[in-house]
Design a protein around this motif. Structure first.
Motif, mmCIF file in Angstrom:
data_model
loop_
_atom_site.group_PDB
_atom_site.id
_atom_site.type_symbol
_atom_site.label_atom_id
_atom_site.label_comp_id
_atom_site.label_asym_id
_atom_site.label_seq_id
_atom_site.Cartn_x
_atom_site.Cartn_y
_atom_site.Cartn_z
ATOM 1 N N GLU A 89 -14.581 -3.197 -15.365
ATOM 2 C CA GLU A 89 -13.635 -2.111 -15.100
ATOM 3 C C GLU A 89 -13.227 -2.006 -13.629
ATOM 4 O OE1 GLU A 89 -16.553 -1.916 -16.730
ATOM 5 O OE2 GLU A 89 -17.601 -0.026 -16.293
ATOM 6 N N ASP A 90 -13.844 -2.809 -12.767
ATOM 7 C CA ASP A 90 -13.414 -2.888 -11.360
ATOM 8 C C ASP A 90 -12.235 -3.846 -11.184
ATOM 9 O OD1 ASP A 90 -16.871 -2.783 -10.485
ATOM 10 O OD2 ASP A 90 -15.440 -1.134 -10.324
ATOM 11 N N THR A 91 -11.868 -4.552 -12.245
ATOM 12 C CA THR A 91 -10.752 -5.482 -12.178
ATOM 13 C C THR A 91 -9.461 -4.749 -11.836
ATOM 14 O OG1 THR A 91 -11.761 -7.030 -13.742
ATOM 15 C CG2 THR A 91 -9.355 -7.103 -13.503
ATOM 16 N N ALA A 92 -8.797 -5.195 -10.765
ATOM 17 C CA ALA A 92 -7.585 -4.525 -10.296
ATOM 18 C C ALA A 92 -7.044 -5.286 -9.096
ATOM 19 C CB ALA A 92 -7.874 -3.080 -9.900
ATOM 20 N N VAL A 93 -5.841 -4.920 -8.695
ATOM 21 C CA VAL A 93 -5.339 -5.321 -7.389
ATOM 22 C C VAL A 93 -5.807 -4.259 -6.394
ATOM 23 C CG1 VAL A 93 -3.321 -5.795 -5.973
ATOM 24 C CG2 VAL A 93 -3.340 -6.466 -8.394
ATOM 25 N N TYR A 94 -6.434 -4.720 -5.325
ATOM 26 C CA TYR A 94 -6.969 -3.827 -4.306
ATOM 27 C C TYR A 94 -6.062 -3.820 -3.084
ATOM 28 C CZ TYR A 94 -11.269 -3.088 -6.868
ATOM 29 O OH TYR A 94 -12.195 -2.716 -7.822
ATOM 30 N N PHE A 95 -5.722 -2.626 -2.639
ATOM 31 C CA PHE A 95 -4.840 -2.442 -1.496
ATOM 32 C C PHE A 95 -5.571 -1.716 -0.374
ATOM 33 C CE2 PHE A 95 -0.855 -3.436 -3.657
ATOM 34 C CZ PHE A 95 -1.152 -3.169 -4.990
ATOM 35 N N CYS A 96 -5.336 -2.131 0.853
ATOM 36 C CA CYS A 96 -5.796 -1.313 1.955
ATOM 37 C C CYS A 96 -4.593 -0.564 2.524
ATOM 38 C CB CYS A 96 -6.508 -2.112 3.036
ATOM 39 S SG CYS A 96 -5.464 -3.115 4.082
ATOM 40 N N ALA A 97 -4.888 0.553 3.174
ATOM 41 C CA ALA A 97 -3.836 1.409 3.695
ATOM 42 C C ALA A 97 -4.339 2.128 4.937
ATOM 43 C CB ALA A 97 -3.404 2.417 2.635
ATOM 44 N N ALA A 98 -3.403 2.531 5.768
ATOM 45 C CA ALA A 98 -3.719 3.223 7.019
ATOM 46 C C ALA A 98 -3.030 4.582 7.045
ATOM 47 C CB ALA A 98 -3.276 2.394 8.213
ATOM 48 N N THR A 99 -3.758 5.580 7.536
ATOM 49 C CA THR A 99 -3.201 6.923 7.638
ATOM 50 C C THR A 99 -3.537 7.552 8.982
ATOM 51 O OG1 THR A 99 -3.127 9.127 6.661
ATOM 52 C CG2 THR A 99 -5.221 7.957 6.510
ATOM 53 N N SER A 100 -2.600 8.313 9.495
ATOM 54 C CA SER A 100 -2.819 9.089 10.713
ATOM 55 C C SER A 100 -3.255 10.511 10.381
ATOM 56 C CB SER A 100 -1.550 9.103 11.560
ATOM 57 O OG SER A 100 -0.459 9.626 10.811
ATOM 58 N N ARG A 101 -3.383 10.815 9.124
ATOM 59 C CA ARG A 101 -3.738 12.157 8.689
ATOM 60 C C ARG A 101 -5.252 12.307 8.555
ATOM 61 N NH1 ARG A 101 0.816 10.297 6.466
ATOM 62 N NH2 ARG A 101 2.675 11.622 6.448
ATOM 63 N N ARG A 102 -5.678 13.510 8.259
ATOM 64 C CA ARG A 102 -7.114 13.810 8.142
ATOM 65 C C ARG A 102 -7.544 14.070 6.710
ATOM 66 N NH1 ARG A 102 -9.698 14.894 12.980
ATOM 67 N NH2 ARG A 102 -8.316 14.915 14.797
ATOM 68 N N SER A 103 -6.707 13.621 5.763
ATOM 69 C CA SER A 103 -7.044 13.708 4.351
ATOM 70 C C SER A 103 -6.760 12.348 3.753
ATOM 71 C CB SER A 103 -6.217 14.799 3.664
ATOM 72 O OG SER A 103 -6.598 14.928 2.320
ATOM 73 N N TYR A 104 -7.643 11.902 2.839
ATOM 74 C CA TYR A 104 -7.608 10.486 2.510
ATOM 75 C C TYR A 104 -7.477 10.135 1.040
ATOM 76 C CZ TYR A 104 -9.959 10.938 7.026
ATOM 77 O OH TYR A 104 -10.289 11.308 8.297
ATOM 78 N N TYR A 105 -7.490 11.112 0.162
ATOM 79 C CA TYR A 105 -7.694 10.804 -1.239
ATOM 80 C C TYR A 105 -6.450 10.435 -2.035
ATOM 81 C CZ TYR A 105 -12.466 12.383 -0.580
ATOM 82 O OH TYR A 105 -13.763 12.503 -0.155
ATOM 83 N N HIS A 106 -5.270 10.721 -1.502
ATOM 84 C CA HIS A 106 -4.050 10.454 -2.267
ATOM 85 C C HIS A 106 -3.183 9.445 -1.544
ATOM 86 C CE1 HIS A 106 -0.331 11.065 -4.505
ATOM 87 N NE2 HIS A 106 -1.110 11.528 -5.456
ATOM 88 N N GLU A 107 -2.571 8.563 -2.301
ATOM 89 C CA GLU A 107 -1.788 7.483 -1.704
ATOM 90 C C GLU A 107 -0.609 7.997 -0.902
ATOM 91 O OE1 GLU A 107 0.365 4.966 -4.506
ATOM 92 O OE2 GLU A 107 -0.031 6.424 -6.082
ATOM 93 N N SER A 108 -0.098 9.160 -1.229
ATOM 94 C CA SER A 108 1.054 9.702 -0.497
ATOM 95 C C SER A 108 0.706 10.061 0.947
ATOM 96 C CB SER A 108 1.600 10.939 -1.211
ATOM 97 O OG SER A 108 0.638 11.983 -1.198
ATOM 98 N N LEU A 109 -0.569 10.118 1.268
ATOM 99 C CA LEU A 109 -1.009 10.489 2.618
ATOM 100 C C LEU A 109 -1.055 9.293 3.563
ATOM 101 C CD1 LEU A 109 -3.914 12.835 1.488
ATOM 102 C CD2 LEU A 109 -1.673 13.532 2.378
ATOM 103 N N TYR A 110 -0.810 8.099 3.045
ATOM 104 C CA TYR A 110 -0.940 6.887 3.848
ATOM 105 C C TYR A 110 0.425 6.405 4.341
ATOM 106 C CZ TYR A 110 -5.827 6.743 2.678
ATOM 107 O OH TYR A 110 -7.162 7.056 2.571
ATOM 108 N N ASP A 111 0.408 5.874 5.573
ATOM 109 C CA ASP A 111 1.640 5.452 6.227
ATOM 110 C C ASP A 111 1.952 3.978 6.026
ATOM 111 O OD1 ASP A 111 0.115 7.444 8.629
ATOM 112 O OD2 ASP A 111 1.983 8.062 7.649
ATOM 113 N N TYR A 112 0.928 3.158 5.960
ATOM 114 C CA TYR A 112 1.117 1.705 5.904
ATOM 115 C C TYR A 112 0.226 1.118 4.810
ATOM 116 C CZ TYR A 112 3.090 2.687 10.474
ATOM 117 O OH TYR A 112 3.833 3.206 11.496
ATOM 118 N N TRP A 113 0.753 0.048 4.180
ATOM 119 C CA TRP A 113 0.056 -0.587 3.077
ATOM 120 C C TRP A 113 0.052 -2.099 3.222
ATOM 121 C CZ3 TRP A 113 -2.304 1.991 -0.978
ATOM 122 C CH2 TRP A 113 -2.080 3.367 -1.035
ATOM 123 N N GLY A 114 -1.017 -2.714 2.745
ATOM 124 C CA GLY A 114 -1.032 -4.154 2.607
ATOM 125 C C GLY A 114 -0.410 -4.580 1.292
ATOM 126 N N GLN A 115 -0.388 -5.890 1.077
ATOM 127 C CA GLN A 115 0.278 -6.437 -0.109
ATOM 128 C C GLN A 115 -0.639 -6.492 -1.313
ATOM 129 O OE1 GLN A 115 -1.129 -8.248 2.192
ATOM 130 N NE2 GLN A 115 -2.282 -9.775 1.042
#
Length: 123
Positions: A89-115
């Motif tokens: 169940e860990d099978t997936a595409v894994y993405f890293c992301a960077a945020t300048s905010r102080r909350s981390y749990y939702h993808e909308s909070l991130y500014d930059y994404w890898g492929q």
């Protein structure tokens, strides 16, 4: 503009381990908290883990606690996700992301994404 490049994905048997890496460039790495997300086929992208700017605080979704470890190396501008005791169940595409905010749990909070990098757990 921050560029993120993930690596380290692959095919692994259940119970095995992988270490994902995410190399950052084009920005001040220490200015960003870093997160890992994953997206399985037919499912929405979900939060996996995050680490704050200095690396002193880490966060995990319940399903990976005790199995995954996030870390960062400021000298290498890289964030890692060590994944142990992998399950199908860990099978997936894994993405890293960077945020300048102080909350981390939702993808909308991130500014930059890898492929993304594919992780497949199967016997």
């Amino acid at each position: 503009q921050v560029q993120l490049v993930e690596s380290g994905g692959g095919l692994v048997q259940p119970g095995g381990s992988l270490r994902l890496s995410c190399a950052a460039s084009g920005g001040t790495f220490s200015s960003y908290a870093m997160g890992w997300f994953r997206q399985a086929p037919g499912k929405e992208r979900e939060f996996v883990s995050a680490i704050n700017w200095g690396g002193s605080n880490t966060y995990y979704t319940d399903s990976v606690k005790g199995r995954f470890t996030i870390s960062r190396d400021s000298a290498k501008n890289t964030v890692y996700l060590q994944m142990n005791s992998l399950k199908p169940e860990d099978t997936a595409v894994y993405f890293c992301a960077a945020t300048s905010r102080r909350s981390y749990y939702h993808e909308s909070l991130y500014d930059y994404w890898g492929q993304g990098t594919q992780v497949t757990v199967s016997s």
